[in-house]
Design a protein around this motif. Structure first.
Motif, mmCIF file in Angstrom:
data_model
loop_
_atom_site.group_PDB
_atom_site.id
_atom_site.type_symbol
_atom_site.label_atom_id
_atom_site.label_comp_id
_atom_site.label_asym_id
_atom_site.label_seq_id
_atom_site.Cartn_x
_atom_site.Cartn_y
_atom_site.Cartn_z
ATOM 1 N N GLU A 281 0.841 -1.165 -0.131
ATOM 2 C CA GLU A 281 0.057 -0.013 -0.038
ATOM 3 C C GLU A 281 0.876 1.069 0.053
ATOM 4 N N LYS A 282 2.103 1.232 0.420
ATOM 5 C CA LYS A 282 3.099 2.306 0.120
ATOM 6 C C LYS A 282 3.641 2.313 -1.207
ATOM 7 N N LEU A 283 2.985 2.977 -1.993
ATOM 8 C CA LEU A 283 3.019 2.917 -3.536
ATOM 9 C C LEU A 283 3.884 3.908 -3.792
ATOM 10 N N SER A 284 3.443 5.173 -3.794
ATOM 11 C CA SER A 284 4.404 6.384 -4.114
ATOM 12 C C SER A 284 4.538 7.313 -3.260
ATOM 13 N N VAL A 285 4.186 6.880 -1.935
ATOM 14 C CA VAL A 285 4.457 7.781 -0.833
ATOM 15 C C VAL A 285 5.885 8.272 -0.309
ATOM 16 N N ASP A 286 6.419 9.485 -0.479
ATOM 17 C CA ASP A 286 7.678 9.636 0.054
ATOM 18 C C ASP A 286 7.848 11.192 0.257
ATOM 19 N N ASP A 287 8.394 11.613 1.389
ATOM 20 C CA ASP A 287 8.640 12.939 1.528
ATOM 21 C C ASP A 287 10.039 13.446 1.176
ATOM 22 N N ILE A 288 10.900 12.628 0.505
ATOM 23 C CA ILE A 288 12.291 13.126 0.063
ATOM 24 C C ILE A 288 11.825 14.318 -1.152
ATOM 25 N N ASN A 289 12.603 15.316 -0.948
ATOM 26 C CA ASN A 289 12.717 16.280 -2.036
ATOM 27 C C ASN A 289 13.987 16.576 -2.597
ATOM 28 N N VAL A 290 13.850 16.325 -4.089
ATOM 29 C CA VAL A 290 14.980 15.872 -4.705
ATOM 30 C C VAL A 290 15.181 17.085 -5.656
ATOM 31 N N LEU A 291 16.537 17.516 -6.137
ATOM 32 C CA LEU A 291 16.617 18.622 -6.883
ATOM 33 C C LEU A 291 17.524 17.889 -8.079
ATOM 34 N N TYR A 301 15.438 13.694 -22.600
ATOM 35 C CA TYR A 301 16.575 13.144 -21.977
ATOM 36 C C TYR A 301 16.228 13.297 -20.498
ATOM 37 N N LYS A 302 15.944 14.574 -20.123
ATOM 38 C CA LYS A 302 15.332 15.046 -18.766
ATOM 39 C C LYS A 302 14.465 14.120 -18.096
ATOM 40 N N ARG A 303 13.356 14.196 -19.165
ATOM 41 C CA ARG A 303 12.088 13.278 -18.672
ATOM 42 C C ARG A 303 12.494 11.998 -18.330
ATOM 43 N N ASP A 304 13.525 11.283 -18.976
ATOM 44 C CA ASP A 304 14.146 9.779 -18.900
ATOM 45 C C ASP A 304 14.723 9.619 -17.458
ATOM 46 N N VAL A 305 15.614 10.984 -17.128
ATOM 47 C CA VAL A 305 16.379 10.559 -16.019
ATOM 48 C C VAL A 305 15.172 10.693 -14.822
ATOM 49 N N ILE A 306 14.413 11.875 -14.682
ATOM 50 C CA ILE A 306 13.447 11.971 -13.852
ATOM 51 C C ILE A 306 12.639 10.674 -13.621
ATOM 52 N N LYS A 307 12.153 10.244 -14.678
ATOM 53 C CA LYS A 307 11.317 8.853 -14.475
ATOM 54 C C LYS A 307 12.071 7.731 -13.700
ATOM 55 N N SER A 308 13.568 7.528 -13.980
ATOM 56 C CA SER A 308 14.342 6.732 -13.223
ATOM 57 C C SER A 308 14.196 7.221 -11.755
ATOM 58 N N ILE A 309 14.596 8.493 -11.358
ATOM 59 C CA ILE A 309 14.698 8.776 -10.057
ATOM 60 C C ILE A 309 13.379 8.622 -9.206
ATOM 61 N N LYS A 310 11.986 8.629 -9.903
ATOM 62 C CA LYS A 310 10.968 8.415 -9.512
ATOM 63 C C LYS A 310 10.426 6.776 -9.467
ATOM 64 N N HIS A 311 11.475 6.007 -9.801
ATOM 65 C CA HIS A 311 11.203 4.595 -10.019
ATOM 66 C C HIS A 311 10.878 3.869 -8.897
ATOM 67 N N GLN A 312 11.191 4.236 -7.648
ATOM 68 C CA GLN A 312 10.823 3.729 -6.253
ATOM 69 C C GLN A 312 9.964 4.674 -5.333
ATOM 70 N N GLY A 313 9.177 5.348 -6.003
ATOM 71 C CA GLY A 313 8.070 5.964 -5.428
ATOM 72 C C GLY A 313 8.504 7.492 -4.961
ATOM 73 N N ILE A 314 9.857 8.064 -5.178
ATOM 74 C CA ILE A 314 10.095 9.461 -5.020
ATOM 75 C C ILE A 314 9.274 10.399 -6.010
ATOM 76 N N SER A 315 8.238 11.168 -5.189
ATOM 77 C CA SER A 315 7.198 12.008 -6.049
ATOM 78 C C SER A 315 7.724 13.608 -6.077
ATOM 79 N N GLN A 316 8.481 13.887 -5.183
ATOM 80 C CA GLN A 316 8.941 15.338 -5.237
ATOM 81 C C GLN A 316 10.221 15.749 -5.546
ATOM 82 N N VAL A 317 10.171 15.741 -7.037
ATOM 83 C CA VAL A 317 11.292 16.087 -8.083
ATOM 84 C C VAL A 317 11.382 17.350 -8.823
ATOM 85 N N THR A 318 12.253 18.280 -8.377
ATOM 86 C CA THR A 318 12.386 19.487 -8.855
ATOM 87 C C THR A 318 13.621 19.709 -9.993
#
Length: 507
Positions: A281-291, A301-318
């Motif tokens: 049930e912990k699918l995409s919940v994460d309070d990590i804030n990544v830059l 290319y940028k979208r592909d990298v960000i997609k990998s960063i979000k692979h394990q549920g990190i949602s806050q990516v700027t």
């Protein structure tokens, strides 16, 4: 001067040729006749040798019109022909449709070289569309290694794979059981239940009966028992109730057991409790804030990298474009970790290096995944300033290696958080990386390429500083370059990137 025909050209004419064959095979359910030569086959495999030239031969063959005859009923003719071709020529033409069957045959005849070729081919051609079919064939042919690889791929890609409706309709009950027993699917238990109901309705239509709850339950057999009621939220329990597929007294009793267990274990820090409470049930919940600090003109290319960063549920990516402007420390200091990726020049390489060093000194985690930033030479895309001069980097700058495919080799710290659930990595045909086999004093190698170069290294300069992790790889996947030039998504590149960003944010 007489031209000599290559030996392989001569051997090729003998493959499945009945003229001078001394063994006939009856292959598959229809007993298709195929022909071979005992001596050639015996040279290629110890199994063939034992079969033809030991006392056990009479257990598997008989003489028929002056030729030995062997029945091979558990193999398709196409797969067996591939085995013959490899036995004669050490050459194979793999068709993705029958590669799992060839793998089964290679295992049966103890042809280890062919087995490894098949496994590598299957892994390279995995897609979210074919993964379940590959798992189905692996289960059919009892290929444990391939089952594990397929399950692992399905787990990593579960969000994409299980977003498709009617996914369970046409695969076997045994295959679905394998999937339902996985603890690492990043989808909800409610979604799995919905796919089961879809399968039940499909089977009802196929058998021309009404899709009533009673009929659906009957055709699903034991599969509903594999749904974990303890992982269903309120809406999931309502859906279970409305489906009329479960004994309501049993569901109510189970809910009471769950409530009691949670009440007893809530607040506990034990690993068992944590897993129970978060689980699927912990699918995409994460309070990590990544830059993400990126210097790259290609938006995909940028979208592909960000997609990998979000692979394990990190949602806050700027993301910030550091080709146009270098941010101040004040702008970046509140991010939990920073991921640097670049191909184009930095606006100011010295200022870039200085602000990154300042950030690490504030006990923040930095991930550098930019081989061109670490390249030898005087280029504006090279990192400069304090991040380089004050020995923050775990590896020295070096020359860029490319067009030499390489994959993960020795893992020196297998228990490191970055290596969690990582079993493979292949950089693709280009496999961009810095030529660096050693790390700077005080730094640690986590994993290497098969050629000995560092793949992942970490530097914790001082206890009150953050960590700097270098991922010595090109972070763009083969979803962008479909010809396999970049890292293969059938391996764990996204897992490595996501794990590293998460790790850097916690140290």
């Amino acid at each position: 001067m007489m031209e000599i025909t290559p030996i392989n050209d001569k051997l090729k004419t003998l493959i499945n040729n009945p003229e001078i064959a001394d063994v006939k095979f009856l292959v598959g359910r229809n007993k298709i006749e195929m022909y071979g030569h005992k001596t050639i086959l015996a040279i290629s495999s110890i199994m063939w040798k034992n079969m033809f030239f030991t006392g056990n031969w009479y257990e598997v063959s008989q003489k028929h019109q002056d030729i030995s005859q062997v029945v091979i009923s558990d193999m398709e003719p196409k797969a067996f022909l591939a085995i013959l071709r490899f036995s004669y020529l050490r050459d194979i033409e793999l068709d993705p449709e029958i590669t799992p069957e060839i793998l089964y045959a290679a295992d049966k005849f103890d042809m280890q070289e062919l087995k490894q070729i098949c496994l590598k081919s299957i892994v390279k051609t995995f897609t979210t569309r074919t993964a379940l079919q590959t798992l189905e064939k692996a289960i059919k042919f009892k290929q444990q290694e391939l089952i594990g690889t397929a399950i692992h791929y399905i787990e990593r890609k579960s969000k994409t794979i299980f977003s498709r409706d009617k996914l369970f309709d046409k695969i076997s009950e045994q295959t679905i059981q394998f999937i339902l027993q996985s603890d690492n699917l990043f989808i909800s238990e409610q979604r799995l239940f919905q796919l089961l109901v879809s399968r039940g309705k499909y089977l009802c239509v196929k058998r021309k009966i009404k899709p009533t709850p009673k009929n659906i339950k009957k055709l699903l057999g034991n599969l509903p028992k594999f749904i974990r009621l303890e992982l269903l939220g309120l809406s999931g329990l309502k859906e279970i109730y409305n489906s009329q597929m479960y004994d309501l007294e049993m569901v109510f009793k189970r809910c009471l057991e769950i409530a009691e267990k949670y009440e007893n274990q809530i607040g506990s820090n034990s690993e068992k409790s944590r897993k129970m409470l978060v689980a699927r049930e912990k699918l995409s919940v994460d309070d990590i804030n990544v830059l993400v600090l990126v210097s790259e003109t290609r938006e995909q290319y940028k979208r592909d990298v960000i997609k990998s960063i979000k692979h394990q549920g990190i949602s806050q990516v700027t993301s910030m474009n550091v080709a146009r402007r270098i941010p101040t420390l004040e702008e970046i200091k509140d991010y939990d970790s920073i991921f640097v990726f670049s191909c184009d020049p930095f606006k100011d390489p010295v200022q870039m290096g200085n602000v990154l060093a300042d950030y690490v000194e504030m006990n923040r985690g930095l991930v550098i995944c930019s081989i061109f930033a670490l390249e030898n030479g005087e280029f504006s895309r090279n990192l400069k300033g304090r991040i380089v001069n004050d020995s923050f980097l775990p590896i020295m700058k070096g020359r860029v290696i490319s067009h030499q495919e390489s994959q993960i080799g020795d893992v020196e710290i297998s228990e490191h958080p970055i290596m969690k659930e990582v079993t493979s990595f292949n950089g693709g045909k280009f496999s961009y990386r810095i030529d660096a086999t050693n790390v700077q004093t005080g730094s640690t190698v986590i994993a290497r390429y098969e050629d000995g170069n560092v793949l992942i290294a970490e530097n914790r300069k001082e206890d009150d500083f953050g960590t700097v992790v270098v991922l010595n790889l090109w972070p763009i996947s083969d979803e962008i370059s479909t010809n396999g030039n970049y890292w293969l998504t059938s391996t764990d590149g996204a897992m490595i990137i996501a794990n590293t960003v998460r790790y850097a944010s916690t140290v």
